[in-house]
Design a protein around this motif. Structure first.
Motif, PDB file in Angstrom:
ATOM      1  N   LEU A  24       0.898  -1.160   0.000  1.00 31.59           N
ATOM      2  CA  LEU A  24       0.000   0.000   0.000  1.00 31.59           C
ATOM      3  C   LEU A  24       0.935   1.208   0.000  1.00 31.59           C
ATOM      4  N   TYR A  25       1.420   1.515  -1.185  1.00 27.45           N
ATOM      5  CA  TYR A  25       2.490   2.495  -1.371  1.00 27.45           C
ATOM      6  C   TYR A  25       2.229   3.767  -0.573  1.00 27.45           C
ATOM      7  N   PRO A  26       3.226   4.220   0.172  1.00 33.73           N
ATOM      8  CA  PRO A  26       4.640   3.874   0.222  1.00 33.73           C
ATOM      9  C   PRO A  26       5.004   2.842   1.301  1.00 33.73           C
ATOM     10  N   PHE A  27       4.039   2.038   1.720  1.00 31.57           N
ATOM     11  CA  PHE A  27       4.289   1.025   2.739  1.00 31.57           C
ATOM     12  C   PHE A  27       4.205  -0.376   2.145  1.00 31.57           C
ATOM     13  N   ILE A  28       5.036  -1.263   2.649  1.00 32.71           N
ATOM     14  CA  ILE A  28       4.898  -2.690   2.372  1.00 32.71           C
ATOM     15  C   ILE A  28       4.720  -3.356   3.728  1.00 32.71           C
ATOM     16  N   PHE A  29       3.621  -4.069   3.877  1.00 36.35           N
ATOM     17  CA  PHE A  29       3.334  -4.788   5.114  1.00 36.35           C
ATOM     18  C   PHE A  29       3.601  -6.269   4.901  1.00 36.35           C
ATOM     19  N   TYR A  30       4.231  -6.884   5.884  1.00 40.61           N
ATOM     20  CA  TYR A  30       4.529  -8.310   5.843  1.00 40.61           C
ATOM     21  C   TYR A  30       3.898  -8.999   7.044  1.00 40.61           C
ATOM     22  N   LYS A  31       3.505 -10.232   6.842  1.00 44.05           N
ATOM     23  CA  LYS A  31       2.918 -11.027   7.917  1.00 44.05           C
ATOM     24  C   LYS A  31       3.973 -11.411   8.960  1.00 44.05           C
ATOM     25  N   SER A  32       5.212 -11.605   8.512  1.00 38.58           N
ATOM     26  CA  SER A  32       6.291 -12.047   9.396  1.00 38.58           C
ATOM     27  C   SER A  32       7.638 -11.689   8.773  1.00 38.58           C
ATOM     28  N   LYS A  33       8.687 -11.874   9.546  1.00 42.82           N
ATOM     29  CA  LYS A  33      10.036 -11.659   9.022  1.00 42.82           C
ATOM     30  C   LYS A  33      10.314 -12.635   7.874  1.00 42.82           C
ATOM     31  N   GLN A  34       9.838 -13.875   8.004  1.00 43.37           N
ATOM     32  CA  GLN A  34      10.014 -14.856   6.928  1.00 43.37           C
ATOM     33  C   GLN A  34       9.286 -14.412   5.661  1.00 43.37           C
ATOM     34  N   GLN A  94       5.694  -0.630 -10.108  1.00 42.89           N
ATOM     35  CA  GLN A  94       4.463  -0.455 -10.885  1.00 42.89           C
ATOM     36  C   GLN A  94       3.732   0.814 -10.457  1.00 42.89           C
ATOM     37  N   VAL A  95       3.647   1.038  -9.146  1.00 39.63           N
ATOM     38  CA  VAL A  95       2.992   2.260  -8.646  1.00 39.63           C
ATOM     39  C   VAL A  95       3.744   3.484  -9.126  1.00 39.63           C
ATOM     40  N   ARG A  96       5.050   3.441  -9.050  1.00 41.78           N
ATOM     41  CA  ARG A  96       5.856   4.591  -9.479  1.00 41.78           C
ATOM     42  C   ARG A  96       5.725   4.827 -10.981  1.00 41.78           C
ATOM     43  N   ARG A  97       5.605   3.771 -11.748  1.00 46.96           N
ATOM     44  CA  ARG A  97       5.480   3.886 -13.203  1.00 46.96           C
ATOM     45  C   ARG A  97       4.119   4.452 -13.609  1.00 46.96           C
ATOM     46  N   LEU A  98       3.057   3.969 -12.977  1.00 48.38           N
ATOM     47  CA  LEU A  98       1.692   4.337 -13.386  1.00 48.38           C
ATOM     48  C   LEU A  98       1.070   5.454 -12.563  1.00 48.38           C
ATOM     49  N   GLY A  99       1.585   5.669 -11.374  1.00 43.11           N
ATOM     50  CA  GLY A  99       0.950   6.594 -10.442  1.00 43.11           C
ATOM     51  C   GLY A  99       0.029   5.813  -9.513  1.00 43.11           C
ATOM     52  N   TRP A 100      -0.143   6.334  -8.311  1.00 43.00           N
ATOM     53  CA  TRP A 100      -0.864   5.637  -7.262  1.00 43.00           C
ATOM     54  C   TRP A 100      -2.288   5.275  -7.678  1.00 43.00           C
ATOM     55  N   PHE A 101      -3.071   6.258  -8.066  1.00 41.30           N
ATOM     56  CA  PHE A 101      -4.485   6.013  -8.381  1.00 41.30           C
ATOM     57  C   PHE A 101      -4.645   5.070  -9.568  1.00 41.30           C
ATOM     58  N   LYS A 102      -3.917   5.340 -10.646  1.00 39.71           N
ATOM     59  CA  LYS A 102      -4.061   4.514 -11.845  1.00 39.71           C
ATOM     60  C   LYS A 102      -3.657   3.067 -11.568  1.00 39.71           C
ATOM     61  N   PHE A 103      -2.563   2.874 -10.826  1.00 34.86           N
ATOM     62  CA  PHE A 103      -2.140   1.508 -10.530  1.00 34.86           C
ATOM     63  C   PHE A 103      -3.209   0.763  -9.739  1.00 34.86           C
ATOM     64  N   TYR A 104      -3.660   1.327  -8.625  1.00 33.43           N
ATOM     65  CA  TYR A 104      -4.601   0.588  -7.782  1.00 33.43           C
ATOM     66  C   TYR A 104      -5.951   0.388  -8.461  1.00 33.43           C
ATOM     67  N   ALA A 105      -6.418   1.370  -9.223  1.00 30.01           N
ATOM     68  CA  ALA A 105      -7.678   1.198  -9.958  1.00 30.01           C
ATOM     69  C   ALA A 105      -7.526   0.099 -11.008  1.00 30.01           C
ATOM     70  N   SER A 106      -6.421   0.113 -11.729  1.00 34.21           N
ATOM     71  CA  SER A 106      -6.187  -0.887 -12.765  1.00 34.21           C
ATOM     72  C   SER A 106      -5.960  -2.265 -12.145  1.00 34.21           C
ATOM     73  N   TYR A 107      -5.229  -2.326 -11.034  1.00 33.10           N
ATOM     74  CA  TYR A 107      -4.976  -3.595 -10.351  1.00 33.10           C
ATOM     75  C   TYR A 107      -6.294  -4.235  -9.905  1.00 33.10           C
ATOM     76  N   LEU A 108      -7.159  -3.446  -9.298  1.00 34.15           N
ATOM     77  CA  LEU A 108      -8.449  -3.981  -8.842  1.00 34.15           C
ATOM     78  C   LEU A 108      -9.316  -4.429 -10.013  1.00 34.15           C
TER      79      LEU A 108
END
Length: 82
Positions: A22-32, A47-61
């Protein structure tokens, strides 16, 4: 923008994944999970940096809605499938 990586297990009680960007954060379940999925998640950052935040997430969904998670073109790219 600098990416902040966070290991936050409580999020994954509602998110069925090992990691999520969830740019600019990456959340992980664990260290592994961080060790296993870091490269994949940084592809999503690119991908977010290439397309921009809104366009990436809208297109991804939309991709996920139409093709499902596994066939989503952004997931394929992150897995190294072209």
């Amino acid at each position: 923008m600098k990416v902040k990586e966070i290991i936050y297990p409580p999020l994954f009680k509602i998110v069925k994944a090992q990691a999520i960007t969830l740019y600019p954060f990456i959340f992980y379940k664990s260290k592994q999970a961080q060790l296993d999925y870091q490269a994949h998640e940084f592809i999503h950052v690119a991908q977010v940096r290439r397309l921009g935040w809104f366009k990436f997430y809208a297109s991804y969904l939309n991709e996920s809605r139409k093709k499902g998670y596994w066939n989503n073109k952004y997931e394929k790219e992150a897995r190294g499938e072209h």
